[in-house]
Design a protein around this motif. Sequence first.
Motif, short mmCIF file in Angstrom:
data_model
loop_
_atom_site.label_atom_id
_atom_site.label_comp_id
_atom_site.label_asym_id
_atom_site.label_seq_id
_atom_site.Cartn_x
_atom_site.Cartn_y
_atom_site.Cartn_z
N GLU A 79 0.82 -1.21 0.00
CA GLU A 79 0.00 0.00 0.00
C GLU A 79 0.85 1.27 0.00
N ASN A 80 2.18 1.11 0.08
CA ASN A 80 3.09 2.25 0.10
C ASN A 80 3.23 2.82 -1.32
N PRO A 81 3.15 4.14 -1.49
CA PRO A 81 3.26 4.72 -2.84
C PRO A 81 4.56 4.41 -3.55
N ASP A 82 5.62 4.07 -2.79
CA ASP A 82 6.91 3.75 -3.42
C ASP A 82 6.97 2.33 -3.95
N TYR A 83 6.03 1.49 -3.55
CA TYR A 83 6.09 0.06 -3.88
C TYR A 83 6.11 -0.19 -5.38
N ASN A 84 5.34 0.57 -6.13
CA ASN A 84 5.26 0.40 -7.58
C ASN A 84 6.00 1.49 -8.36
N ASN A 85 6.78 2.29 -7.66
CA ASN A 85 7.54 3.36 -8.31
C ASN A 85 8.83 2.78 -8.87
N PRO A 86 9.03 2.79 -10.20
CA PRO A 86 10.23 2.18 -10.79
C PRO A 86 11.54 2.82 -10.34
N ALA A 87 11.48 4.03 -9.84
CA ALA A 87 12.70 4.67 -9.35
C ALA A 87 13.12 4.12 -7.99
N PHE A 88 12.17 3.51 -7.27
CA PHE A 88 12.43 3.08 -5.90
C PHE A 88 12.28 1.57 -5.67
N ASN A 89 11.78 0.81 -6.62
CA ASN A 89 11.45 -0.59 -6.32
C ASN A 89 12.41 -1.62 -6.90
N THR A 90 13.66 -1.18 -7.17
CA THR A 90 14.70 -2.13 -7.56
C THR A 90 15.64 -2.38 -6.38
N LYS A 91 16.53 -3.35 -6.51
CA LYS A 91 17.43 -3.72 -5.41
C LYS A 91 18.20 -2.52 -4.88
N TYR A 92 18.77 -1.71 -5.78
CA TYR A 92 19.57 -0.56 -5.35
C TYR A 92 18.77 0.73 -5.36
N GLY A 93 17.70 0.80 -6.15
CA GLY A 93 16.91 2.02 -6.19
C GLY A 93 17.77 3.21 -6.56
N ILE A 94 17.76 4.24 -5.72
CA ILE A 94 18.54 5.46 -5.98
C ILE A 94 19.96 5.36 -5.43
N TYR A 95 20.33 4.21 -4.88
CA TYR A 95 21.64 4.03 -4.26
C TYR A 95 22.57 3.19 -5.15
N SER A 96 23.79 2.96 -4.67
CA SER A 96 24.76 2.15 -5.40
C SER A 96 25.37 1.13 -4.45
N GLU A 97 26.01 0.13 -5.00
CA GLU A 97 26.58 -0.94 -4.19
C GLU A 97 27.62 -0.39 -3.21
N ASN A 98 27.49 -0.82 -1.95
CA ASN A 98 28.43 -0.42 -0.88
C ASN A 98 28.55 1.09 -0.73
N CYS A 99 27.47 1.81 -0.96
CA CYS A 99 27.49 3.26 -0.84
C CYS A 99 27.63 3.74 0.59
N GLY A 100 27.31 2.86 1.56
CA GLY A 100 27.38 3.23 2.97
C GLY A 100 26.03 3.64 3.50
N LEU A 101 25.66 3.13 4.66
CA LEU A 101 24.34 3.43 5.21
C LEU A 101 24.15 4.91 5.50
N ASN A 102 25.26 5.62 5.69
CA ASN A 102 25.17 7.05 5.95
C ASN A 102 24.56 7.80 4.76
N ASN A 103 24.61 7.18 3.58
CA ASN A 103 24.07 7.79 2.38
C ASN A 103 22.69 7.23 2.02
N VAL A 104 22.13 6.42 2.90
CA VAL A 104 20.84 5.79 2.65
C VAL A 104 19.78 6.47 3.52
N MET A 105 18.65 6.81 2.93
CA MET A 105 17.55 7.42 3.68
C MET A 105 16.75 6.31 4.36
#
Length: 307
Positions: free
Chosen positions: A184-210
């Motif tokens: 039911e979350n609006p991000d669930y079907n958003n292609p920008a947010f519903n992939t493994k990495y979404g807006i992030y990159s591999e090993n980017c660090g949790l400090n850079n994750v919202m």
Amino acid sequence: MTILIEQAHDHFGNDVEEKKADINEKELVLDGGFVIPHSNSFGHSFRNYDVESERQEGVENFYRKNHTYQCYDFVKKMREEYGKLNRAEMSIWECCELLNEVVDESDPDLDEPQMEHLLQTAEAIRKDYPNQDWLHLTGLIHDLGKVLLLPSFGGLPQWAVVGDIFPVGCRFDESNVHYKYFKENPDYNNPAFNTKYGIYSENCGLNNVMMSWGHDDYMYLVAKENKTTLPSAALFIIRYHSFYAMHREGAYKHLMNDEDVENLKWLHIFNKYDLYSKSKVRIDVEKVKPYYLSLIEKYFPTAKLRW
């Protein structure tokens, strides 16, 4: 104590699901003297979200709301608003006392005021790790962000303050408690947010994750912006102690960097005390207060913090 009162927000919805976490028998005794109880305050296993109890229905309803409304845009708005730290000026101990008014609706293991939980956690750590005073203080302050529930801090609903946290901006992992409500979350079907990495990159660090908004991230911001001298591991514990999908289920490891991996070792230690020290046993506050006041003075440069 100066409290700056602002209008409560009305942009919250109302009314996400559960997860079962069995206790591993090999974890029943920690490295020191603290022995993990076999059951919580209600006679059930810890973090058992499926057991029928007086708390179960309310906890599940909490997660329905949490997973539905904690989307990327909501989190971004909360971080910007509360990152100003213009709600109050008060000492850490004054904040601890405010938590006497707070009970965590997401917690299936305890219905005592949060002040009790803080002291139970800190004292249990202190017994087993007497030389790690920074960890004792971390135990005391890790949940202080729950003051967000109080009217003077905007009176945020429980789903926006407590409960397990998770990254937003990438796919919701199925190991999250009550995963089904994410649909039911609006991000669930958003292609920008519903992939493994979404807006992030591999090993980017949790400090850079919202992360989903709540007391963890808020208390991290308070400690960091008030220039605490607590070590990196302490700030990591404060910020991610409710990130159970990561530190209990091993999810989202692809976003972690080397520093996260090192700090996770301390979070694993801390989490056992945070979770299993919950009980109906009361701590003599006046007896332990001088010790914790000395730690606050040691690790925070000013007596009054901005909140």
